[in-house]
Motif scaffolding. Structure first.
Motif, short mmCIF file in Angstrom:
data_model
loop_
_atom_site.label_atom_id
_atom_site.label_comp_id
_atom_site.label_asym_id
_atom_site.label_seq_id
_atom_site.Cartn_x
_atom_site.Cartn_y
_atom_site.Cartn_z
N TRP A 133 0.84 -1.20 0.00
CA TRP A 133 0.00 0.00 0.00
C TRP A 133 0.87 1.26 0.00
O TRP A 133 0.62 2.21 -0.74
CB TRP A 133 -0.88 -0.02 1.24
N SER A 164 1.00 4.12 -2.90
CA SER A 164 0.81 5.55 -2.60
C SER A 164 2.00 6.37 -3.12
O SER A 164 1.82 7.47 -3.67
CB SER A 164 0.66 5.75 -1.09
N GLU A 215 1.80 6.60 -6.92
CA GLU A 215 0.75 7.56 -7.30
C GLU A 215 1.24 8.99 -7.10
O GLU A 215 0.98 9.87 -7.94
CB GLU A 215 -0.50 7.30 -6.46
N TYR A 259 -2.34 -2.00 -6.69
CA TYR A 259 -3.70 -2.05 -6.13
C TYR A 259 -4.46 -3.28 -6.64
O TYR A 259 -5.26 -3.86 -5.91
CB TYR A 259 -4.46 -0.77 -6.44
N ASN A 304 -9.52 3.07 -3.95
CA ASN A 304 -8.29 3.57 -4.56
C ASN A 304 -8.07 2.99 -5.95
O ASN A 304 -7.67 3.70 -6.88
CB ASN A 304 -7.10 3.25 -3.65
N SER A 362 -10.72 4.49 -8.28
CA SER A 362 -10.42 5.90 -8.52
C SER A 362 -9.32 6.07 -9.55
O SER A 362 -9.43 6.90 -10.48
CB SER A 362 -10.03 6.56 -7.20
N THR A 390 -15.14 9.23 -5.99
CA THR A 390 -14.85 8.10 -6.89
C THR A 390 -16.12 7.62 -7.58
O THR A 390 -16.17 7.49 -8.81
CB THR A 390 -14.22 6.94 -6.10
#
Length: 809
Positions: free
Chosen positions: A654, A658, A661, A673, A689, A692, A725
């Motif tokens: 995770w 992040s 991204e 993801y 996530n 999105s 989202t």
């Protein structure tokens, strides 16, 4: 015509007339015979004669009335009821029949029938002697249903008056017991119950009533004696045996409970089944090791020991001997004949294989079971779980309906159905099913916790409290339930009840319970009296040496919250000196250094910690410290290093997603993801996530459809990022009006997120609201700044120019 012929015709006419009268006359003779037999006490032969009457003349009401009364006096209520009902159908105004029907319906709690026949009595002009008691009972029931305490009390007093002249009337006794219980006059209720049992010792109705009253009075010694008396009187009453064992266990008398169950094996027809009950009890009360020892001693006692071997495999698996457990159960499967029992073993083995990572083998076993029996419940539930994980909730719901058609009270199926509806975006249906699952499970801890936590999330604390209390009645002392109950009382500032939970936890001997009690006590003190008093409480625990490391860590947190960083740092260093080999203490030190602004020291401490003892929490904290110093490359290297030490760790994955991204490596983030989603598709955050990123940064139809499949569970959400989202998914699918109902509330909360504002602007522009769209675009560009190269920001700037230069209407 000759004299002979005349005589023959006359005789034939006489015989024909005789034949016309014979059925009624013969019926009457049987009736008179029945009355005579009753008078002489030969009831059974009388009943035979009554049945002869009805075979000849069904309309003989006198016979039917006496027969109905007689069968009622013998306790054959169904037969009596059926015959009084025949009378009332033939003579609707027959009040004697209506009264009897009303009384019997009340006795068996058939209130619809009691109301129907009671209404006929009320509608009559005269009524009938004896109707006062059943009609009072009907009024009493109305008051109970209406929860009208004053009316219940008034009707109870009326019942007391009638009881003076009808002391043995069962309907009155029931009314009075309930009335006294409603007024908490338990001694009066108990005395009446004893009277009812002395009148009719074989009447099962009042035995559980007495047990309930003794339980409410907390007279557990008397309750144990009463339950043992019930078992002696009704040896086939399995429910009472369960209650006795539960009572003994709750009193801590495990030895007596175990010996009772062991004695049951000797008298049971199904000795193996009784032995399995004992094993289950031992596992609940003494642990898996003790249960395994009992299983191993039981296996040689029975020729057919496949069930015991399957239990052995399950317990060994739970004890961590996974390969041994799988091997034993596999041998049971291999040697069992195809059938229902073999199917159960296969499904249990499939569950083991899932846990050990062999999903392919598990799926094959489930397919084998369903090929033999397409409606096998356990296999269908596993299949439904896979369908949910594969984002096929509609197919899962269809599968689970087949389960619930067979097992309407299957709590696991209801929970899976809730999960499927949640995945499909039907949040209210999911919640309703979780409620039903808790109830169907008898408020078992797992189902109750799941539902109660949902209620807490919705701040429905009163409902959550009731669910937890119901569950604690079934599982007293359950730590997770007590912990949640304490949290509910903290959230509602109910300090006295929170303190009661602390006391309950402190009565338990386990270290976990003691720590939970201390933690809850600390929260109560800190919230009521402030952080200083909370810290003083922790110091007291440490001084008494009863809190261990946890209390010291909590004190360090308290010092940080008080901005007493130097004291927190000193305590953290002491902790490391006291427990130098525990990597968690060095993590605490690094965290305190970080909080105190000593970033270099914190980085060094955490670096040394993860190198010597790599842990998830250690790496995550180390990565945060690097990020706080803007050391992006070092942070990425630390993430990769952590994943090398802890492969596929979800939190580190995770963190990497992040990071990717953040540096605009969207494809890399999506890839991670997707990997996370495959493993923990239940997580709404992972789902959000992934959806999105797919819907925001990819334009192809396949990605949009994938985003909808993953994100449709967000329908109806009130979480702002989730609203953004799902709203953007709807916009991309052309459902702009509905999209706006999500994008507007999202933007009102996430008003500093330029992408969220861009999404709302696009929706406004699509609906022809150009001025509103312009405001959102301008704010998005302003927030993003000149260095933001994201396509959405560039598009927002272009749309500002387009709207600004467009001719005004």
């Amino acid at each position: 015509m000759s004299n002979l012929l005349r005589w023959a015709f006359a005789a034939l006419a006489i015989l024909t007339l005789a034949a016309c009268d014979t059925a009624e006359e013969r019926a009457e003779k049987h009736y008179q015979s029945a009355l005579e037999l009753l008078e002489n006490g030969d009831t059974q032969r009388a009943l035979v004669e009554f049945r002869n009457v009805f075979s000849l003349n069904e309309g003989h009401l006198d016979a039917r009335r006496v027969y109905a009364k007689t069968t009622r006096s013998l306790g054959n209520i169904p037969e009596s009821y059926a015959n009084f009902l025949r009378i009332s159908e033939q003579l609707p105004d027959d009040l004697e029949a209506r009264l009897a029907l009303t009384e019997m319906a009340i006795k068996f709690q058939n209130w619809d029938e009691a109301e129907r026949h009671g209404a006929a009595i009320l509608a009559s002009a005269t009524g009938i002697e004896g109707d006062d008691i059943p009609l009072l009972a009907l009024e009493f029931r109305k008051a109970v249903l209406a929860k009208d305490a004053a009316r219940i009390r008034e009707l109870t007093r009326q019942a007391e008056g009638l009881a003076d002249s009808h002391p043995d009337n069962e309907i009155l006794i029931r009314m009075l017991i309930e009335g006294y219980v409603n007024d908490n006059e338990l001694d009066k209720a108990l005395a009446l119950t004893d009277r009812a049992l002395s009148i009719d010792p074989d009447n099962r109705v009042f035995y559980p009533v007495k047990a309930t009253l003794l339980s409410r009075k907390q007279d557990f010694t008397a309750l144990e004696s009463h339950l043992r008396d019930m078992i002696k009187r009704f040896p086939d009453d399995e429910d009472t045996k369960i209650e006795l064992v539960r009572l003994l266990a709750s009193k801590g008398d495990i030895d007596s409970a175990r010996e009772f169950l062991r004695a049951e094996i000797d008298t049971a027809d199904d000795k193996r089944g009784a032995h399995i009950t004992l094993i289950s009890f031992i596992q609940r009360t003494e642990g898996r090791e003790a249960a395994l020892a009992e299983i191993e001693s039981a296996i040689p006692l029975y020729d057919d020991n496949s069930v015991l071997k399957a239990l052995q495999a399950g317990v060994m698996f739970e004890l961590g001997q996974k390969s041994e457990g799988v091997s034993i159960l596999q041998s049971v499967v291999d040697t069992s004949e195809p059938g229902e029992e073999s199917d159960r073993y296969k499904v249990t083995l499939a569950r083991m294989l899932i846990e050990t990572g062999n999903e392919v083998g598990a799926r094959q076993l489930v397919e084998d079971v369903l090929a033999r029996d397409e409606n096998q419940v356990m296999a269908l539930k596993l299949s439904a779980g896979w369908l949910i994980d594969g984002d096929e909730p509609d197919e899962a719901i269809s599968t689970l309906r087949r389960v619930l058609d067979q097992e309407p009270e299957d709590a696991e199926a209801m929970t899976l159905m809730a999960k499927a509806h949640e995945r499909a975006g039907n949040a209210q249906l999911a919640q309703d099913l979780l409620s039903l699952a808790a109830e169907a499970s008898g408020y078992a801890p797992r189902e109750s916790l799941r539902y109660a936590r949902l209620l807490v999330d919705q701040e429905r604390f009163t409902s959550a409290e009731q669910v937890v209390i119901d569950a604690l009645r079934v599982s007293p002392g359950h730590l997770a339930l007590l912990d949640l109950l304490g949290g509910i009382y903290l959230a509602t500032d109910d300090w006295p009840r929170a303190a009661q939970v602390v006391q309950t936890l402190q009565r338990q001997e386990s270290d976990v319970a003691q720590l939970a009690g201390q933690r809850l006590q600390l929260q109560i003190i800190s919230r009521r009296e402030g952080q200083d008093q909370g810290a003083a409480f922790l110091e007291q625990i440490i001084a008494e040496q009863s809190g261990g490391t946890a209390a010291k860590v909590a004190l360090i947190r308290a010092r940080l919250s008080q901005n007493r960083n130097s004291e927190a740092l000193a305590l953290a260093k002491e902790l490391v000196e006291e427990f130098p080999d525990d990597p968690r203490t060095r993590q605490v030190l690094g965290t305190v250094q970080f909080a105190s602004g000593q970033l270099g020291d914190a980085e060094q401490t955490l670096r040394e910690t993860v190198q010597s003892s790599p842990t998830q929490q250690g790496y995550l904290q180390y990565i945060r410290i690097l990020g706080a110093q803007a050391k992006e490359e070092e942070a990425r290297a630390a993430i990769d290093e952590g994943l090398a030490a802890l492969p596929d760790n979800p939190d580190l994955l995770w963190a990497k997603a992040s990071y990717l991204e953040r540096v605009n490596d969207i494809d890399g983030a999506i890839k991670i993801y997707e990997q996370l989603y495959e493993r923990i598709s239940d997580s709404p955050i992972v789902a959000n996530n992934l959806a999105s990123l797919l819907v925001t940064y990819r334009d192809d139809d396949a990605s949009l459809e994938r985003a909808f499949t993953v994100g449709r569970r967000l329908r109806g959400t009130e979480v702002p990022p989730f609203q953004d989202t799902y709203g953007w998914i709807l916009f991309r699918r052309g459902e702009t009006e509905e999209a706006l109902t999500y994008l507007e509330p999202a933007a009102s909360v996430l008003a500093e997120d330029p992408i969220v504002l861009y999404h709302l602007g696009r929706a406004y522009q699509e609906l022809g609201r150009s001025e509103d769209a312009l405001k959102q675009y301008e704010r998005a560009v302003e927030l993003a700044g000149d260095d933001d190269s994201r396509a959405q920001i560039s598009d927002a700037a272009a749309r500002i120019a387009e709207i600004s230069t467009a001719p005004k209407e």
